[in-house]
Structures are given as structure tokens and as C-alpha cells.
Motif scaffolding. Structure first.
Motif, PDB file in Angstrom:
ATOM      1  N   VAL A 173       0.830  -1.202   0.000  1.00  8.36           N
ATOM      2  CA  VAL A 173       0.000   0.000   0.000  1.00  8.36           C
ATOM      3  C   VAL A 173       0.871   1.260   0.000  1.00  8.36           C
ATOM      4  O   VAL A 173       0.536   2.264  -0.624  1.00  8.36           O
ATOM      5  CB  VAL A 173      -0.963  -0.013   1.205  1.00  8.36           C
ATOM      6  CG1 VAL A 173      -1.609   1.348   1.405  1.00  8.36           C
ATOM      7  CG2 VAL A 173      -2.037  -1.064   0.977  1.00  8.36           C
ATOM      8  N   GLU A 174       2.016   1.173   0.654  1.00  6.42           N
ATOM      9  CA  GLU A 174       2.911   2.341   0.679  1.00  6.42           C
ATOM     10  C   GLU A 174       3.340   2.732  -0.727  1.00  6.42           C
ATOM     11  O   GLU A 174       3.701   3.893  -0.968  1.00  6.42           O
ATOM     12  CB  GLU A 174       4.165   2.050   1.515  1.00  6.42           C
ATOM     13  CG  GLU A 174       3.930   1.993   3.023  1.00  6.42           C
ATOM     14  CD  GLU A 174       3.635   0.593   3.525  1.00  6.42           C
ATOM     15  OE1 GLU A 174       3.308  -0.294   2.708  1.00  6.42           O
ATOM     16  OE2 GLU A 174       3.738   0.367   4.754  1.00  6.42           O
ATOM     17  N   ALA A 229       0.446   5.224  -3.453  1.00  9.12           N
ATOM     18  CA  ALA A 229       0.279   6.682  -3.516  1.00  9.12           C
ATOM     19  C   ALA A 229       1.074   7.292  -2.381  1.00  9.12           C
ATOM     20  O   ALA A 229       1.184   6.684  -1.310  1.00  9.12           O
ATOM     21  CB  ALA A 229      -1.200   7.046  -3.379  1.00  9.12           C
ATOM     22  N   PRO A 230       1.612   8.477  -2.583  1.00 12.82           N
ATOM     23  CA  PRO A 230       2.401   9.099  -1.512  1.00 12.82           C
ATOM     24  C   PRO A 230       1.510   9.534  -0.347  1.00 12.82           C
ATOM     25  O   PRO A 230       0.318   9.809  -0.551  1.00 12.82           O
ATOM     26  CB  PRO A 230       3.037  10.313  -2.193  1.00 12.82           C
ATOM     27  CG  PRO A 230       2.250  10.550  -3.428  1.00 12.82           C
ATOM     28  CD  PRO A 230       1.583   9.274  -3.804  1.00 12.82           C
ATOM     29  N   PRO A 231       2.092   9.636   0.833  1.00 14.97           N
ATOM     30  CA  PRO A 231       1.308  10.030   2.000  1.00 14.97           C
ATOM     31  C   PRO A 231       0.616  11.368   1.756  1.00 14.97           C
ATOM     32  O   PRO A 231       1.210  12.287   1.194  1.00 14.97           O
ATOM     33  CB  PRO A 231       2.357  10.162   3.116  1.00 14.97           C
ATOM     34  CG  PRO A 231       3.518   9.352   2.661  1.00 14.97           C
ATOM     35  CD  PRO A 231       3.495   9.368   1.165  1.00 14.97           C
ATOM     36  N   ALA A 260      -1.596  12.033  -0.347  1.00 13.19           N
ATOM     37  CA  ALA A 260      -2.162  12.151  -1.695  1.00 13.19           C
ATOM     38  C   ALA A 260      -2.795  10.817  -2.077  1.00 13.19           C
ATOM     39  O   ALA A 260      -2.263  10.073  -2.893  1.00 13.19           O
ATOM     40  CB  ALA A 260      -1.078  12.539  -2.694  1.00 13.19           C
ATOM     41  N   PRO A 261      -3.922  10.519  -1.462  1.00 16.86           N
ATOM     42  CA  PRO A 261      -4.509   9.188  -1.649  1.00 16.86           C
ATOM     43  C   PRO A 261      -4.899   8.920  -3.104  1.00 16.86           C
ATOM     44  O   PRO A 261      -5.221   9.847  -3.844  1.00 16.86           O
ATOM     45  CB  PRO A 261      -5.750   9.220  -0.752  1.00 16.86           C
ATOM     46  CG  PRO A 261      -6.026  10.671  -0.495  1.00 16.86           C
ATOM     47  CD  PRO A 261      -4.708  11.355  -0.549  1.00 16.86           C
ATOM     48  N   SER A 262      -4.866   7.652  -3.475  1.00 11.36           N
ATOM     49  CA  SER A 262      -5.331   7.244  -4.797  1.00 11.36           C
ATOM     50  C   SER A 262      -6.852   7.368  -4.849  1.00 11.36           C
ATOM     51  O   SER A 262      -7.506   7.556  -3.824  1.00 11.36           O
ATOM     52  CB  SER A 262      -4.937   5.789  -5.054  1.00 11.36           C
ATOM     53  OG  SER A 262      -5.726   4.932  -4.238  1.00 11.36           O
TER      54      SER A 262
END
Ligand SMILES: Cc1cc2nc3c(=O)[nH]c(=O)nc-3n(C[C@H](O)[C@H](O)[C@H](O)COP(=O)(O)OP(=O)(O)OC[C@H]3O[C@@H](n4cnc5c(N)ncnc54)[C@H](O)[C@@H]3O)c2cc1C
Ligand code: FES
Ligand code: FES
Lengths: 164, 291, 770
Positions: A77-78, A81-83, A85-87
């Protein structure tokens, strides 16, 4: 503890030192590489909380012998998408109320991404079958199905917009 | 390094020959459960034995359709996810139906037909189908190759004919001409171990009907009496069967089972379920008859 | 899909579907659950457990474990510095067994080591010599007094009678049966885990723990550690579900002991198998009920006998039993009652709290009885229930008068009016997954019958029997930002979503910060008994109002208006005349108001020896309708739809309520058709998710729902708790639907136990055809 090997996780080569041969990928991701998103709730393949992609396939990381996963791309999951900035799938889970305690959530997020990548417009029954390996004890699943459907619609709309 | 990840069959065999006590690992969906539970002890804290992971051996991960021989040759490392989908679904439909019942998508992406056979659990879903289809298994070691019927390979609960130094190379499955299907009873609608299961396979040109049962004996059971009875009673021109004959077929199949009571179910229920499944499968195979 | 409109959001005040503040962290995997805490140098702890249901410990030799490289500590009962036992109501459970073990899984020793595998090997090395004793496994033997005492406190955990009205009354119609309920597991996904960090010098300890009730844990832990409560600080670590299983102590004391002993942080994680042994379960129960009714179907008397198997230790058994017997009547009027209830000690796994808390068992019995009554009276299942519904002001079998809103008839009627599934048996697409048996392809459409069943339930809210139940909250307003602090355990239910909604509503701010949830503020009580929205919601509300009052005073003084003339309008403060209007942000600039409040619910009382007394606080109601497809010949089922109308008082967050309703129904479905801990000779046989089956996405059907909103005057926010009712009558509704399907197939179904197993469905006899 004598195992040394390198795993290819979320696009980065990660060295694993002095590991025990019997360690599964879930343990190594969490305890040796500090990637805590994948969760363990059974370590028997029965709950899906530990789901990750290995070599592009959705699998239970608790059933992957870590040292055997060398040379294959691993996505957790990491790596989605970057922290902060959710998918689209992640955002839809929040918006639709698909998250309660959240313990099942990372596994479901990976599984839902995988499903929508392979089957962009799944029927309700396809969603149910494809995500049946991910147990959630809190939500009763209704909002999770809703979230997946919402993403499918949004992606189709976006595609249609892009095409026109 | 105690984990070998060979990328060719030769390399795998060489590794096996060099490490007598090596443990083979395919999808890990049986083996890793044992490891995680501490039932399978790996050396601690230092090395000694070897694990040979087979998932990157291309020869094991592929399958071929031998048209003249009318067989599908499945590498031991072919996953349930592959078997579940076309084109294999169209060639061996009963195996694909069984595949769809194995665990969850995650399990089917990893779990292999070879691992299922090597584990040889009474509840293994591939086994009744392979037995009903009269599949053969090919075993390979540094010393050479040998082939035997899957039915002879399975010796008992988690016991097989596999010898140290050998691995399962492939499974050869006849492609039949006729209806075939698999049924499995479990308490949940997904992700469930079989309480009882049955496979019926027919071959119309040879007028053959086979039935094999899972989870109702130490290993898979074929039911020759029921098979013979059905062959005689089916109307092979109309492809129909009488409802009463289907019931009797179910009764004969149940009579061949040797189920036990355990925490999952009772022997009585398993016997009953086999009768119902066998009857329904025969009626699906020969649908013209009255129900 | 719910029929409920979750609305569009403008401001996240009460009534809006505000989103979880921890949602993004949870979907991105950065939210820290208790099992995510650790770090370099933190040792692993593990527990040695009894393999016997009942045995005397002759000798424990831990020395072989000490010899294993990497082992740092091994502790037993000898190392417990304080009280040797703990428990929520009776302190009857040993921290470590030292003389006798009373259930399979009872802790005997604990180790700390550098790796989980070292721990596993260390536990295997410990030698325990036992003298195996005959286990007491039959609750009836305890009731009959023929079983030997297996604990110094005796084997009867509670015996309570209810006598109400005239016991000699009889009805024209009498129906009776005995019902059995299996042992259910809460099966939260986030396994027990904790991290204990000792204070330098060992004068105290900080425990990061997933729990339902921080302060109660602290009290019990401190007692066992021989410390004052202030020396033990608890911090809520991320909780992966609870459902009652985190109300009791599990690994808390062990982890703290190891950390204090070593002067190093220690973490402990249970495996799934261990979790089945390490927490309390839903009580298995046998319930006999006999209902008397007039020919018109009006209930005149209920007689009942309850036997709950509490397992080896008391936990909350006495309260669970009270709940069960006081809900014998369900949501129906019943002028006369004779009820006898027992909760007993055996050598089975200990039982305690699980969502529904005793009422689940009672409801399965009374709802099955109502269906029998309906059949005997020739009424349909909705009509028999509507005819008997309780109203506000009615007296219950405890003599207590129902004070709260009681829209039971609306729940029933609205449930019945919800749409049925539009798919026929097998669906329009012919997907095998729609049929009973699913991918197993066991049935064709022609083998399957569709049944419909109804059930309704009443559930007490909050704690009962004189318990001083309260919650504490602190509100601080500074520069337009509100900070809330409380010790309310967020277990997934969404209190962290609700609390800011309350603050926004009361104070007219948008920015609300939540302080860490820990023991640095007064107790919030437990996140159980459907109580936190009412109790902690009430406390947050009170604290916010107290801050608002001070803000108004401040504004009044500055602007020369009457404080009493001020009110909040959106994000502004206005006075009655309309002359003054300023934003809360401006009004609070440069000042700080900080208030802490407790909310207590009205006192309750104990029951007397005849079971009379105002023992409960308030009640909520619900009705369920299930549509189930059944394969009668194989005994397999597929639940197709559940419909429900629930009495919620007032909906504070539609999305949260939908989640509680759907999630609760999934657990009710589990109990109806698959979930049961199987113990044979006192040994659990299915301590894994391979054999303890939870509903998957293919087992749980769509839910259609309607919220019955009649604001509750007794509740601080007008809202009733919504967590438990969905779990309670969904189970009997599903079983009723199975019975209905079987009747259509020409069978005479009994189905008087849950979970309903395939053997129970096929075991029914063909109804004699006349
Ligand atoms: C959650 C879950 C659900 C499951 N559900 C089902 C189910 O519904 N039905 C079912 O049938 N099974 C089920 N299984 C069991 C398992 O998935 C299957 O048996 C699977 O086919 C095993 O294959 P594998 O490749 O994962 O085997 P592995 O675990 O890798 O190996 C299993 C055994 O086979 C040996 N082995 C593997 N490959 C070879 C080879 N080429 N030659 C010789 N020996 C070999 C290994 O040494 C090991 O002893 C389930 C498992 C899990 C964890
Ligand atoms: S932890 Fe891997 S499937 Fe449950
Ligand atoms: S949200 Fe708690 S398990 Fe899914």
C-alpha cells in the motif's frame, strides 16, 4: 540467523540482513523493512489483510517465504500513492464509509486496485467474488462495494472525458 | 544461502540432487501455513537444510495442449488462477470449476495444482477431478522420469508416492468429449474447505462415466459400481437419464464413501451430501430426463 | 445499497455524514494499530498456556527456557508483585495459573526474547507437570449441584429469578421449546497487541494498548503490579475492532510485568489461534421458553429458564445473565412472567461481553417463540408482533416502566414496507455465486426455495444495576480552534468522527483537534453497551456547552450585551436583537477557555430477589426481515437480502449509522448460519479462520434500511446508541426465513439452535402429507 537477500519493494531495492529463513514476507516487510501497511490477522491466508502484489499478482504476504521473493517486484500500500495524496480507490473508501476500524483496509485497498486494473467495470457479483478473500469484521461490506463501484464509474467518466 | 530460487528445471533438479532433504516450495499456500504455525521447523538459528522455491521455473509454470493425444499437460506450477480461466476452462471444465472453489483469489494466484497433489489432503479440490479424468502424474529426479496414474500417486492422508529427490514435473489430463463438472459442499459461499465433494466426468464416444469423491475417505474415492450402473442406465442417444436412476447413482456413490465425523461435519451428513451431489451431477450431465 | 440518503455535506455538524478523521491514515496504511508499535530493541513477549481444561500443576521448570540464546526473561505467578487475580466484576482470574488450570489456554508463564521464533522455542522448552483432573463441562450438572467446585468461589456465577404479575395465569394458546445458542467469537481482525514501556527506575509503566476501557484496564493492571493507578499510564493504540472482546484483561498485565522486570520495552502480539484462547466469547446458552397467549395472539405470560455457560472465570457473566433474563419478553408487552436464570462456571473457555450482551441469546428464543405463536394463532409474523408491541409507559417484567421513546411498531411496519430483492432465485445473470453453495455448484435453481422471516428486538443501552456509569470530556477553545480530550476508546465505531461534529455544532467552529486518547483525563467508561454516543457524546456536549457559556460571558462583557441573549449561528455568535454578529474565531482570539465535564446517566437499581427493580437506563428497538434461499436437500443457504428499520432517536451521522447497521447484521448473519467455536472435551477444535468461519463478501447480502427517527428526550443529543441492535434480531430473522423456505419445500423445520448447520436443515422430517 543467516539469511541475506535483497527485495525489490515499491520500486526500491531493499537489503534484508541476518534474517531467519522461516520468515514470511509479511514479517519481513513489517519488522525488517518498516513497511507497516500490510497487516496480519491470521497468518493462514484466510483474511487477506496482508495482501500485496508480488510479480503483479495479488497474494497473501503471510504465505510468501520472504527469501523466495527475491528478484520480483513487490508492491505494498505504501507504493500505491504518496502520503497525503490518496489514490482514487483510497479516497473513495474514506468517502463511502468503507473504513471503520481500518484493519482490513490496506489489504482491501490493494485488492480493489488490482481488481479495477484487471476489470475496469466489474459487476457487483464480480466485486464480491474478487474481494471474497478479504475479510472485514466491521463494515458488513456494503460500503466497500459502494466504494469500488464509485471508482469504476469515476474512471469511466474520466476516460470518456479524455476521449472526447 | 538456504533458499534456492532456480530459474530452470535443470537447475531445480540439480539443486534437489545436491540437497537430499530439501523442501520444495511452490505457491506456499500449504507449506507456509505449516511454517507460520510452527509445525514445519526450519533450522534455527542457523542453516542446514535447503528450500527450493519452484515458482520461477518456467517449465513448471506452463501448460500445453497436445491435440493428437487429446491431453492437456499441466506443469506442476500452473496456478488455480490460470486453470480457472479460458482456454483451460474450456478444455478441462471440471478442473476449472474445482479451481474456482479453491480458497480466495489470493490463494488461487499462488496455489498450484502440483502443490495440491503433493499435499494430498483428503479435501484437496483438484484431486477428485484428476482422479475422475484418469490423469497421470510425471515425476522427475536426477535419476530420470516416471509416470503413474494420479490415483496410484495418492497413498493416503498427506501421503504420496513421491520419493526424496523427486519433484512433480507435470500432470497429463485427458481432454474428454462429454459433460464434466465438480460440486463441493462447504458451509460458506466462498473460501471454504470441502466438507464433501464430487466430480462426474463423461466421455460420450467411449460411453464412459466416472465419478470421484473428495473429503469422504483418507484419499479420493472412485466408485466403479456407480459408474457401471450409470453407463448401463443412461440413454446414450438422447443423452438423458431417468430421475430414479440418478437417485440410485447417488446412493451407490455414497455407498462407496468412507467418511468420518470431525469438527467440520458428521459422517452421516457427508454420505448424504455425496448422494445428493452425485445425483445432481449426473442429471446435469444428462439433462434430458425428468427430475 | 441502503435506502438511506447519506446527504451532501456543507459543514460537518451533527446530522452530516462527516468523514472519519483517521480515514486517510487508515487507507494509506499509516494509521498505527497496537500491533504496529515496536521499534529497534523492543523485545517480544509470548505466553505459555495450559493444554488441559482442568489439571493441577505439580511442577513448573522454566530453566530450560533460560538456556536458549536470545531469551531475556521468563516469568510465572511467582513474579506477580501485586494482586494475583483480576476480573471486571469478580477478581477470580489468575494472572498466571500456579496451582490449578481451569481451561485450555489459561496462561501459566510468559517469556521475553529477541525474536518471535525464539519465544516459540522458549515456550516449548518450559516443562510443566500436570495432574489431569476431570473437567466440569456440563452446565446442567452445575445447576443441579452435582458438579464438584472448580474454583474457591464456587461454580454458580449467578442465579437470578424474575417473578412478575400472576404466575398462575394461563393462555388459550401455549407454545414452548428449548433453544440452544452456540459460542460465538468476536473475531476482531486486529489481534491483541500491546507495547509496554517502563519508566526509568521502574517506578511506573506506560502501556500502549488496544482496549475498550482504558481506566478499568488501568485499575486492574495497577492492582496486579502492586502499583498505584497513577503509576500506570495507558495510551490507546489503534484498535482493530473490539465487539466486547477487549473489555477484559488479556495480555496487559503480562506485557507490563515483563517490561518492568527487564527495564526495557516489551511488546506482545497474539496469534489468531491464541486470540481464540485469550479473550472471552459470547456465552453459549440453553433457553427454554413457554409463551401463553389469548386466541387473538395477545401474550399473557412468559415462562423461561436460562442456562449460560460462563466458562472458567466470571468476567461479566453475571451482567450478561441479567441482560438476558430481563429481555425475556423482547419488545412486547407481557403482564406475567416466571423466569429462572443461571450463569455457571465450567472448564470451558471463559465467556463475557460480545455485541448484544446476553440479549442476542434471549432474542433468538423469544423471536422463535413469536413465530410459533403466529402460526398457532393464524397470524402473519408482522401482525403477531405489532399486536404485542410495548409502548412508552408500559411496565416491563422487572416492574420497571419504559420511560424512553419506543417506536417498535414503526420499526416493524417500516421494515415490512422496504423493497424486496428484485432478483429471482439464481438471479438474472445465472451466476452460480448467487445460489446456496456458491462456487461449489451444488444446486441448480430448481433445487432452491426462497423464504422470508421477521424478527424484532429490544436492547438496553448503557450500564445497569446501580453501576455509576459516567464519561468525562475536556474541551478547550483558543483562537477559534477547539481541542477535545477524552479517554473514549475509538474501536472503529466512529466516536472520533462524532465528537468534532458535536463541538462544531455547539461552538460554531470548524477546526477541531483531538488530543491523544489516554488516561490523562477522567474515565469515559467502556466503548460497549451502545453507550458512547449517549455517554461520551453527552460529556463532550456538556464540556463544549460549558466553554460556550464562558465564551458568551466573555463576549457579553466586551460588547455590553446579556450573555443569555447570545447564541451560535453557524460559525458566528449573534445576539437576540441581531445587533451583534461576530465570528467565533474572532470572539475567541487571544483567549482560552478550558472546561472538563462528566456526564452521568440517571441512577439505576439492583434487582430484588424476585427480579424486580429499575435496573436499566433506556432501551432501543429494531426490526429485521431476511430473505434467504435454501437448498433443503444439502442444507445450504444463501442470504439474499436483509431489511431493517431501527430506532435511532436521531441520526447524528448517517454514514456512521449505515456502517453500524450493516456491520452488525453481518455478525448476526454469522451467528445464524456459520459462526461457532466448537469445543470437544473442553478443547477448542476450530481456533483458526480456516475453521471458525466469518461471513465473506459472498455471504453477506445487500441491506436495505430505514432509520426510525424519534428524538429521545432522555438522551443528551436525542440519539440512541446504534451498535448492538443490528446484531440482535438479524439472527432470528434469518433463521425464520430458513424455516419459511423449508415449509415451502414441504418440510417441518425446527431449527431451534444457532448457528443452523446443514445437518439441522436436512435432519428435519418430511411433514406428513394429509
Ligand atoms: C486460505 C487457504 C484456502 C485454501 N483453500 C483450499 C481449497 O479450497 N481447496 C484446496 O484444494 N486447497 C485449498 N488450500 C490449500 C492450497 O492452496 C492448495 O492445496 C494448493 O494447491 C497448494 O499449492 P501450493 O503451490 O501453494 O503448494 P505449496 O504450499 O508450495 O506446497 C505444498 C506441498 O507440495 C510440495 N510441492 C509443491 N510443488 C511440488 C512439486 N512440483 N513437486 C513435488 N512437491 C511439490 C511442497 O513441498 C509441499 O509439501 C487453501 C489454502 C489456504 C491457505
Ligand atoms: S494474515 Fe495473511 S491472510 Fe490473514
Ligand atoms: S474495518 Fe474493521 S475489519 Fe474492516
Amino acid at each position: 540467523m543467516s539469511e541475506h537477500y535483497t527485495l525489490h519493494v515499491n520500486g526500491v531495492e531493499r537489503a534484508v540482513q541476518d534474517a531467519w529463513v522461516g520468515e514470511n514476507l509479511l514479517y519481513v516487510l513489517r519488522e525488517r523493512l518498516g513497511l507497516m501497511a500490510a497487516k496480519g490477522a491470521c497468518e493462514q491466508g484466510e483474511c487477506g489483510s496482508c495482501s500485496v502484489l508480488v510479480g503483479g499478482n495479488l497474494v497473501c504476504s503471510c504465505l510468501v517465504l520472504a527469501a523466495s521473493a527475491v528478484g520480483e517486484p513487490i508492491v505494498t500500500v505504501e507504493g500505491l500513492a504518496p502520503p497525503g495524496a490518496p489514490s482514487d480507490v483510497q479516497q473513495a473508501f474514506v468517502d463511502c464509509g468503507a473504513v471503520q476500524c481500518g484493519f482490513c483496509t490496506p489489504g482491501l485497498i490493494i485488492a480493489a486496485h488490482d481488481l479495477l486494473d484487471r476489470t475496469p467495470e466489474p459487476t457487483e457479483m464480480q466485486i464480491r467474488e474478487e474481494l471474497s478473500g478479504n475479510v472485514c469484521r466491521c463494515t458488513g461490506y456494503g460500503r466497500i462495494i459502494e466504494a469500488v463501484q464509485q471508482v469504476a464509474v469515476a474512471r469511466r467518466t474520466a476516460d470518456a472525458g479524455a476521449a472526447s | 544461502m538456504t533458499v534456492l530460487v532456480p530459474t530452470s528445471l535443470d537447475e531445480a533438479i540439480a539443486g534437489l540432487a545436491a540437497n537430499g532433504g530439501a523442501t520444495l516450495l511452490a505457491g506456499g499456500t500449504d507449506l507456509m501455513v505449516e511454517v507460520n504455525e510452527g509445525h514445519r521447523h526450519f533450522p534455527w538459528p542457523d542453516d542446514g537444510a535447503t528450500i527450493i522455491a519452484l515458482h520461477r521455473v518456467p517449465e513448471l509454470a506452463t501448460w500445453t495442449y497436445d491435440v493428437p493425444a487429446a491431453t492437456v499437460v499441466l506443469g506442476a506450477g500452473v496456478t488455480w488462477a490460470t486453470i480457472e480461466q479460458p482456454p483451460l476452462r474450456d478444455l478441462v471444465p471440471a478442473l476449472a470449476e474445482a479451481a474456482r472453489t479453491v480458497g480466495s483469489p489470493q490463494i488461487r494466484n499462488a496455489g498450484t495444482v502440483g502443490g495440491n497433489l503433493a499435499t494430498c489432503s483428503p479435501a484437496g479440490d483438484g484431486l477428485p477431478v484428476l482422479a475422475a479424468l484418469d490423469a497421470d502424474v510425471t515425476l522427475l529426479s536426477a535419476g530420470g522420469r516416471r509416470t503413474m496414474p494420479v490415483r496410484d500417486f495418492m497413498l493416503g492422508v498427506k501421503r504420496t508416492a513421491l520419493q526424496p529427490g523427486e519433484l512433480i514435473e507435470s500432470i497429463t489430463v485427458p481432454v474428454l468429449q462429454g459433460w464434466q463438472g465438480y460440486s463441493k459442499v462447504g458451509v460458506r459461499n466462498a473460501m471454504v474447505i470441502a466438507t464433501a465433494s464430487a466430480c462426474v466426468a463423461t466421455d460420450v464416444p467411449s460411453r464412459s462415466i466416472r465419478i470421484a469423491l473428495g473429503s469422504v475417505a483418507p484419499t479420493v474415492v472412485r466408485c466403479p459400481v456407480a459408474e457401471q450402473f450409470a453407463v448401463e442406465r443412461v440413454d446414450w442417444d438422447a443423452l438423458t437419464v431417468d430421475a430414479g436412476d440418478a437417485v440410485e447413482f447417488g446412493r451407490l456413490a455414497a455407498a462407496a464413501s468412507r467418511p468420518i465425523d470431525d469438527h467440520r461435519s458428521s459422517a452421516e451428513y457427508r454420505r448424504h451430501a455425496v448422494a445428493v451431489m452425485a445425483q445432481r451431477l449426473l442429471q446435469r450431465a444428462f439433462p434430458g430426463g425428468e427430475r | 445499497m441502503s435506502a438511506v440518503d447519506t446527504g451532501t455535506r456543507t459543514r460537518d455538524v451533527l446530522g452530516a455524514s462527516a468523514l472519519r478523521p483517521d480515514g486517510i491514515a487508515k487507507v494509506q496504511g499509516t494509521f498505527q494499530f497496537s500491533s504496529d508499535l515496536g521499534g529497534d530493541g523492543v523485545l517480544w513477549g509470548a505466553t505459555l498456556r495450559s493444554p488441559h481444561p482442568h489439571a493441577r500443576i505439580i511442577r513448573i521448570d522454566v530453566s530450560p527456557a533460560w538456556k536458549i540464546a536470545g531469551v531475556e526473561s521468563v516469568i510465572t505467578a511467582d513474579d506477580v508483585p501485586g494482586q494475583m487475580t483480576y476480573g471486571l466484576i469478580d477478581q477470580d482470574q489468575p494472572v498466571f495459573a500456579s496451582d490449578v488450570v481451569r481451561f485450555v489456554g489459561e496462561p501459566i508463564a510468559a517469556v521475553a526474547a529477541d525474536h518471535p521464533e525464539t519465544c516459540r522455542r522458549a515456550l516449548a522448552a518450559i516443562v510443566v507437570e500436570y495432574e489431569v483432573l476431570e473437567p466440569v463441562l456440563d452446565p446442567e450438572a452445575v445447576v443441579a449441584g452435582t458438579a464438584p467446585a472448580i474454583h474457591p468461589n464456587g461454580n454458580v456465577l449467578r442465579h437470578q429469578r424474575i417473578l412478575h404479575g400472576d404466575p398462575s395465569v394461563t393462555g388459550d394458546i401455549v407454545v414452548e421449546a428449548t433453544y440452544d445458542i452456540g459460542m460465538q467469537d468476536q473475531a476482531f481482525l486486529g489481534l491483541e497487541a500491546a507495547l509496554a514501556i517502563p519508566d526509568p527506575g521502574g517506578g511506573g509503566v506506560e502501556l500502549h494498548i488496544a482496549t475498550q476501557w482504558l481506566h478499568e484496564d488501568r485499575k486492574q493492571i495497577a492492582d496486579c503490579l502492586g502499583m498505584a493507578p497513577e503509576q500506570v499510564r495507558l495510551v490507546l493504540a489503534g484498535v482493530g475492532g473490539a465487539f466486547g472482546a477487549r473489555e477484559d484483561i488479556s495480555l496487559q498485565v503480562h506485557t507490563c510485568l515483563l517490561a518492568l522486570r527487564l527495564g526495557r520495552p516489551v511488546r506482545m502480539h497474539y496469534s489468531r489461534a491464541e486470540s481464540f484462547l485469550g479473550h472471552v466469547h459470547r456465552h453459549p446458552a440453553t433457553i427454554w421458553m413457554r409463551h401463553h397467549a389469548t386466541a387473538a395472539g395477545e401474550i399473557v405470560k412468559v415462562e423461561a429458564r436460562f442456562v449460560f455457560d460462563g466458562g472458567a472465570y466470571a468476567s461479566t457473566s453475571s451482567a450478561v445473565l441479567l441482560n438476558a433474563i430481563t429481555h425475556t419478553q423482547g419488545p412486547y408487552r407481557c403482564p406475567n412472567a416466571v423466569v429462572d436464570g443461571w450463569a455457571v462456571r465450567t472448564n470451558h473457555l471463559p465467556c463475557g461481553a460480545m455485541r448484544g450482551f446476553g440479549v442476542v441469546q434471549a432474542c433468538f428464543a423469544h423471536e422463535s417463540q413469536l413465530d410459533k405463536l403466529a402460526e398457532a394463532c393464524g397470524l402473519d409474523p408482522v401482525e403477531i408482533r405489532v399486536r404485542n408491541v410495548m409502548h412508552t409507559g408500559d411496565r416491563m417484567i422487572t416492574g420497571q416502566v419504559m420511560q424512553n421513546v419506543a417506536p417498535i411498531e414503526r420499526c416493524l411496519r417500516e421494515t415490512a414496507a422496504l423493497p424486496f430483492p428484485d432478483e429471482p432465485v439464481g438471479g438474472h445473470d445465472g451466476d452460480v455465486m448467487r445460489l446456496p453453495g456458491g462456487a461449489g455448484r451444488t444446486a441448480d435453481v430448481g433445487h432452491v426455495y426462497r423464504g422470508i422471516g421477521y424478527a424484532a428486538a429490544m436492547k438496553n443501552l448503557m450500564y445497569s444495576e446501580g453501576f455509576d456509569d459516567y464519561s468525562t470530556a475536556r474541551c478547550r477553545l483558543a483562537d477559534g480552534v477547539v481541542t477535545l480530550k477524552f479517554a473514549t476508546a475509538e474501536v472503529g465505531q466512529g466516536f472520533v468522527t462524532l465528537a468534532p461534529q458535536i463541538a462544531r455544532d455547539v461552538l460554531g467552529v470548524d477546526e477541531v483537534v483531538l488530543d491523544r486518547i489516554d488516561t490523562g483525563v477522567g474515565s469515559a467508561g467502556s466503548s460497549s453497551a451502545s453507550r458512547q454516543t449517549w455517554m461520551s457524546g453527552g460529556a463532550v456536549n456538556a464540556a463544549c456547552i460549558a466553554v460556550r457559556d464562558r465564551l458568551f460571558e466573555h463576549v457579553a462583557a466586551r460588547h455590553g450585551v446579556e450573555a443569555a441573549s447570545l447564541r451560535i449561528d453557524g460559525i458566528e455568535i449573534v445576539d437576540e436583537s441581531g445587533a451583534l454578529r461576530l465570528s467565533v474565531a474572532d470572539a475567541s482570539a487571544g483567549v482560552e477557555f478550558d472546561e472538563t465535564r462528566e456526564y452521568h446517566h440517571p441512577p439505576t437499581e439492583d434487582l430484588d430477589e424476585n427480579g424486580q427493580g429499575n435496573c436499566h437506563t433506556a432501551f432501543a428497538f429494531v426490526a429485521h426481515r431476511a430473505v434467504v434461499d435454501v437448498d433443503p436437500d444439502l442444507g445450504l443457504v444463501k442470504v439474499v437480502q436483509v431489511a431493517t428499520a431501527q430506532d435511532v432517536g436521531r441520526v447524528l451521522n448517517p454514514l456512521s449509522v449505515v456502517g453500524q447497521v450493516e456491520g452488525g447484521i453481518a455478525q448476526g448473519l454469522g451467528l445464524a448460519v456459520m459462526e461457532e467455536i466448537v469445543q470437544i472435551d473442553g478443547r477448542i477444535r476450530n481456533a483458526s479462520f480456516t475453521d471458525y468461519l466469518l461471513p465473506t463478501m459472498l455471504d453477506m447480502p445487500p441491506v436495505v434500511m430505514s432509520f426510525v427517527e424519534e428524538p429521545e428526550p432522555l438522551a443528551p443529543l436525542g440519539a440512541k446508541g446504534v451498535g448492538e441492535p443490528p446484531t440482535i434480531s438479524s439472527t432470528p430473522a434469518i433463521v425464520a426465513a430458513i424455516r419459511d423456505a423449508l415449509r415451502q419445500a414441504g418440510r417441518e423445520p425446527r431449527l431451534d439452535r444457532v448457528p443452523v448447520r446443514p445437518i439441522d436443515i436436512i435432519g428435519v422430517h418430511e411433514r406428513p402429507r394429509t
